[in-house]
Scaffold this motif. Sequence first.
Motif, PDB file in Angstrom:
ATOM      1  N   PRO A 122       0.832  -1.207   0.000  1.00  0.00           N
ATOM      2  CA  PRO A 122       0.000   0.000   0.000  1.00  0.00           C
ATOM      3  C   PRO A 122       0.869   1.260   0.000  1.00  0.00           C
ATOM      4  O   PRO A 122       1.931   1.315   0.635  1.00  0.00           O
ATOM      5  N   LEU A 123       0.395   2.285  -0.680  1.00  0.00           N
ATOM      6  CA  LEU A 123       1.008   3.609  -0.663  1.00  0.00           C
ATOM      7  C   LEU A 123      -0.102   4.629  -0.529  1.00  0.00           C
ATOM      8  O   LEU A 123      -1.182   4.455  -1.096  1.00  0.00           O
ATOM      9  N   ILE A 124       0.164   5.693   0.204  1.00  0.00           N
ATOM     10  CA  ILE A 124      -0.793   6.783   0.315  1.00  0.00           C
ATOM     11  C   ILE A 124      -0.131   8.060  -0.175  1.00  0.00           C
ATOM     12  O   ILE A 124       0.848   8.528   0.397  1.00  0.00           O
ATOM     13  N   CYS A 125      -0.630   8.560  -1.308  1.00  0.00           N
ATOM     14  CA  CYS A 125      -0.279   9.868  -1.876  1.00  0.00           C
ATOM     15  C   CYS A 125       1.227  10.051  -2.050  1.00  0.00           C
ATOM     16  O   CYS A 125       1.862   9.438  -2.891  1.00  0.00           O
ATOM     17  N   TYR A 126       1.802  10.913  -1.209  1.00  0.00           N
ATOM     18  CA  TYR A 126       3.191  11.366  -1.278  1.00  0.00           C
ATOM     19  C   TYR A 126       4.201  10.224  -1.195  1.00  0.00           C
ATOM     20  O   TYR A 126       5.343  10.356  -1.653  1.00  0.00           O
ATOM     21  N   GLU A 127       3.807   9.079  -0.627  1.00  0.00           N
ATOM     22  CA  GLU A 127       4.737   7.957  -0.485  1.00  0.00           C
ATOM     23  C   GLU A 127       5.202   7.428  -1.834  1.00  0.00           C
ATOM     24  O   GLU A 127       6.259   6.791  -1.924  1.00  0.00           O
ATOM     25  N   ALA A 128       4.436   7.679  -2.881  1.00  0.00           N
ATOM     26  CA  ALA A 128       4.786   7.166  -4.208  1.00  0.00           C
ATOM     27  C   ALA A 128       6.011   7.846  -4.803  1.00  0.00           C
ATOM     28  O   ALA A 128       6.499   7.406  -5.845  1.00  0.00           O
ATOM     29  N   VAL A 129       6.529   8.904  -4.186  1.00  0.00           N
ATOM     30  CA  VAL A 129       7.704   9.574  -4.755  1.00  0.00           C
ATOM     31  C   VAL A 129       9.003   9.082  -4.120  1.00  0.00           C
ATOM     32  O   VAL A 129      10.076   9.589  -4.444  1.00  0.00           O
ATOM     33  N   PHE A 130       8.933   8.064  -3.250  1.00  0.00           N
ATOM     34  CA  PHE A 130      10.121   7.571  -2.555  1.00  0.00           C
ATOM     35  C   PHE A 130      10.492   6.171  -3.056  1.00  0.00           C
ATOM     36  O   PHE A 130       9.898   5.180  -2.620  1.00  0.00           O
ATOM     37  N   PRO A 131      11.474   6.065  -3.948  1.00  0.00           N
ATOM     38  CA  PRO A 131      11.824   4.758  -4.515  1.00  0.00           C
ATOM     39  C   PRO A 131      12.226   3.725  -3.466  1.00  0.00           C
ATOM     40  O   PRO A 131      11.829   2.555  -3.564  1.00  0.00           O
ATOM     41  N   ASN A 132      13.041   4.116  -2.472  1.00  0.00           N
ATOM     42  CA  ASN A 132      13.484   3.153  -1.472  1.00  0.00           C
ATOM     43  C   ASN A 132      12.320   2.598  -0.669  1.00  0.00           C
ATOM     44  O   ASN A 132      12.288   1.408  -0.337  1.00  0.00           O
ATOM     45  N   TYR A 133      11.373   3.451  -0.342  1.00  0.00           N
ATOM     46  CA  TYR A 133      10.215   3.036   0.455  1.00  0.00           C
ATOM     47  C   TYR A 133       9.390   2.001  -0.314  1.00  0.00           C
ATOM     48  O   TYR A 133       9.017   0.954   0.228  1.00  0.00           O
ATOM     49  N   VAL A 134       9.119   2.297  -1.583  1.00  0.00           N
ATOM     50  CA  VAL A 134       8.314   1.385  -2.396  1.00  0.00           C
ATOM     51  C   VAL A 134       9.055   0.065  -2.604  1.00  0.00           C
ATOM     52  O   VAL A 134       8.463  -1.015  -2.497  1.00  0.00           O
ATOM     53  N   ALA A 135      10.348   0.143  -2.884  1.00  0.00           N
ATOM     54  CA  ALA A 135      11.130  -1.076  -3.090  1.00  0.00           C
ATOM     55  C   ALA A 135      11.125  -1.943  -1.832  1.00  0.00           C
ATOM     56  O   ALA A 135      11.060  -3.173  -1.915  1.00  0.00           O
ATOM     57  N   ALA A 136      11.183  -1.315  -0.660  1.00  0.00           N
ATOM     58  CA  ALA A 136      11.178  -2.080   0.593  1.00  0.00           C
ATOM     59  C   ALA A 136       9.866  -2.831   0.778  1.00  0.00           C
ATOM     60  O   ALA A 136       9.849  -3.948   1.309  1.00  0.00           O
ATOM     61  N   GLU A 137       8.755  -2.234   0.360  1.00  0.00           N
ATOM     62  CA  GLU A 137       7.470  -2.934   0.440  1.00  0.00           C
ATOM     63  C   GLU A 137       7.411  -4.084  -0.556  1.00  0.00           C
ATOM     64  O   GLU A 137       7.053  -5.214  -0.208  1.00  0.00           O
ATOM     65  N   VAL A 138       7.764  -3.800  -1.805  1.00  0.00           N
ATOM     66  CA  VAL A 138       7.662  -4.810  -2.858  1.00  0.00           C
ATOM     67  C   VAL A 138       8.587  -5.986  -2.561  1.00  0.00           C
ATOM     68  O   VAL A 138       8.251  -7.154  -2.832  1.00  0.00           O
ATOM     69  N   ARG A 139       9.741  -5.701  -1.958  1.00  0.00           N
ATOM     70  CA  ARG A 139      10.720  -6.739  -1.647  1.00  0.00           C
ATOM     71  C   ARG A 139      10.164  -7.785  -0.685  1.00  0.00           C
ATOM     72  O   ARG A 139      10.674  -8.904  -0.605  1.00  0.00           O
TER      73      ARG A 139
END
Length: 317
Positions: free
Chosen positions: A191-208
Amino acid sequence: GYGWVRLGQVRSAVHSAPSLVVGAVQANITNIEKLAAEQGTYEVVRNILDTHYAMSDALLRSGPLDLLVWPETVYPTTFGTPKSEDGGALDDEIRSWVAERGVPLVFGTYDLDGEREFNAAMFLGPSATGELAQSAYRKTMLFPLTEWVPDAVDTSSLRAMLPWTGRWKRGPGPRLVDFRLNGGRVLKVAPLICYEAVFPNYVAAEVRQGADLILTLSNDSWFSGTPAPRLHLMHAAFRSIETRTAQVRVTNSGISAFIDPAGTWTSELVDNQRAGTVMHVPAADRLSSLAGAWGDWLGPVALVLAVVLGVWIRRPV
């Protein structure tokens, strides 16, 4: 050359048959605070819910759905921990609506833990025993001095100067949600909420953690009529490119879209439009990527190479 080869691999990994059918609702109800001041909070929330119920029912009449998604803060109060008798009745109404329709729902709301309030995505769906279960994802990457004020500088004088500052708290960080759908299938959602979608490391950590799908809820109405909603969509598309993971993005006023693992978006609901759409998420073989393994590696590497190149160019001949 690498891009040509890699895109071919990505497209070969995506199968034609959909593995997930998602209904997305973009009701284009904006200026909630202004409406609440004029009409009263209950009347505004009542209108928001009635609109989303009606639009969702229209999507359900078009064919069966595996999942329904409403955008960020669409239910602009706490869910599950009501602050009033009316709030408790509305919570029960949402649960009853989901149970009667028999379709799992994800929607934006607030989550309360003691005195700590969070911007959250609420997941309502069947449990292993068949009863309705709920779980929440709490937004971590809050926009500074708008959604969140660091405790070290949170003073009454600062809030007097910046009256729009929010009081939400930061969530615990990147987290995968195991969301049970009808039939017993468990969907692993990043899950991502709004502004979180601009952080590559954050998204990669979730997908990982093993995500099947990136699910983004956003509220871009602050920037409606400007290039910002499309720019935000483009940022979100890069997160799917980097992680090679499909993404469903639902906003309150645009731009909602389905983004495939190659970064191509379809099912687009444009800015300032009221509409619902059905997104067909294709099945795909899991693909590895450098961003998935290393996070945001490109920026630091490019910076180092630029410094080396600059030193080499400036050296004496």
